[in-house]
Design an enzyme around this catalytic site. Sequence first.
Site, PDB file in Angstrom:
ATOM      1  N   GLU A   1       7.141   2.464  -7.374  1.00  0.00           N
ATOM      2  CA  GLU A   1       7.428   2.016  -6.007  1.00  0.00           C
ATOM      3  C   GLU A   1       7.683   3.198  -5.082  1.00  0.00           C
ATOM      4  OE1 GLU A   1       7.198   0.089  -3.805  1.00  0.00           O
ATOM      5  OE2 GLU A   1       8.063  -1.893  -4.077  1.00  0.00           O
TER       6      GLU A   1
ATOM      7  N   ASP B   1      14.346  -1.370  -0.563  1.00  0.00           N
ATOM      8  CA  ASP B   1      15.286  -1.625   0.524  1.00  0.00           C
ATOM      9  C   ASP B   1      16.190  -2.793   0.124  1.00  0.00           C
ATOM     10  OD1 ASP B   1      16.607  -2.004   2.891  1.00  0.00           O
ATOM     11  OD2 ASP B   1      14.845  -2.413   4.104  1.00  0.00           O
TER      12      ASP B   1
ATOM     13  N   LYS C   1      17.194   2.689  -0.638  1.00  0.00           N
ATOM     14  CA  LYS C   1      18.153   2.519   0.459  1.00  0.00           C
ATOM     15  C   LYS C   1      19.441   1.881  -0.058  1.00  0.00           C
ATOM     16  CE  LYS C   1      14.948   2.134   4.329  1.00  0.00           C
ATOM     17  NZ  LYS C   1      14.572   1.275   5.476  1.00  0.00           N
TER      18      LYS C   1
ATOM     19  N   LYS D   1       0.824  -1.192   0.000  1.00  0.00           N
ATOM     20  CA  LYS D   1       0.000   0.000   0.000  1.00  0.00           C
ATOM     21  C   LYS D   1       0.860   1.245   0.000  1.00  0.00           C
ATOM     22  CE  LYS D   1      -3.049  -2.003   3.514  1.00  0.00           C
ATOM     23  NZ  LYS D   1      -3.566  -1.719   4.861  1.00  0.00           N
TER      24      LYS D   1
ATOM     25  N   ASP E   1       4.428   3.363   6.114  1.00  0.00           N
ATOM     26  CA  ASP E   1       3.900   3.199   7.463  1.00  0.00           C
ATOM     27  C   ASP E   1       4.820   2.391   8.353  1.00  0.00           C
ATOM     28  OD1 ASP E   1       3.369   0.619   6.114  1.00  0.00           O
ATOM     29  OD2 ASP E   1       2.344   0.150   7.991  1.00  0.00           O
TER      30      ASP E   1
END
Length: 186
Positions: A106, A110, A138, A50, A166
Site C-alpha cells: 500500500e 488513512d 496517518k 493506483k 494524487d
Amino acid sequence: MYDGDISSVLVTEEQVREKTAELAQQVAGDYADLVRDGRESDLVLIGVLKGAVMFMTDFARALPIRPSSSSWRSAPTARRPRRRVSCGSSRTSTATSAGRHVLIVEDIIDSGLTLNWLLGNLQTRSPASLEVVTLLRKPDAVKVDVPVRYVGFDIPNEFVVGYGLDYAERYRDLPYIGTLDPSVYA
Ligand code: IMP
Ligand code: MG
C-alpha cells in the site's frame, strides 16, 4: 513543477529510496524460509491501484525475492479532502491466493477502510499468510485495528501527494511526498 501547490516536502526522494530498501530487506529476512525451501514463488505481492504503483514497483525491485506474480486490485473508494471519489468497479485479476503468502503493498493508510475491505476479501481465499507493507501511515490508521506489519513513515494528518499519490489525478509524478497546499482544494 506545480508551483505553489506544495506547501512542504514531507519525505524526500532520497528518504523514499532508503526506506524502500530497508523495508525490502526486512521483508526478505522474514520470508527467508521460502527462499531456503525453493518456494519463493509462493509469495504474492498485491498492490492497490493506483496510488501504490510507484511504491510497488520500487519495492518489488528492491526485494531480493522473486514473487511468482504481482497483481493489482483497485480500491473500492478513494478518499479525498472534502469529497469522495469512486474508483469505479473494475478489478484486475488476482493471482490465486489459496495457500500462498500474500503481501499487500500500500501507498498510504488513512482511515484503514480500504485495507479492511481488501484484507476481508483476501482472507476468504485462504492464504497461507496475509501481511501488509505500507510506505505511509496517518494517525487515524493507528486507532483502527488493521494489522500492518511493515510501515515506512508515520506522517501527520495532512493530505499528501507525490510518488504515486494524487489529488484529482495530479501530482503522481512528483518524485517526493509533499503536503498539498489547502488553497488547491479550497
Ligand atoms: P483509507 O481507506 O482511509 O485508509 O485510505 C486509503 C486510500 O485513500 C489510499 O490508498 C489513497 O488512495 C487515499 N488517500 C488517503 N490519504 C491520502 C492522501 O493524503 N493523499 C492521497 N491519497 C490519499
Ligand atoms: Mg492506495
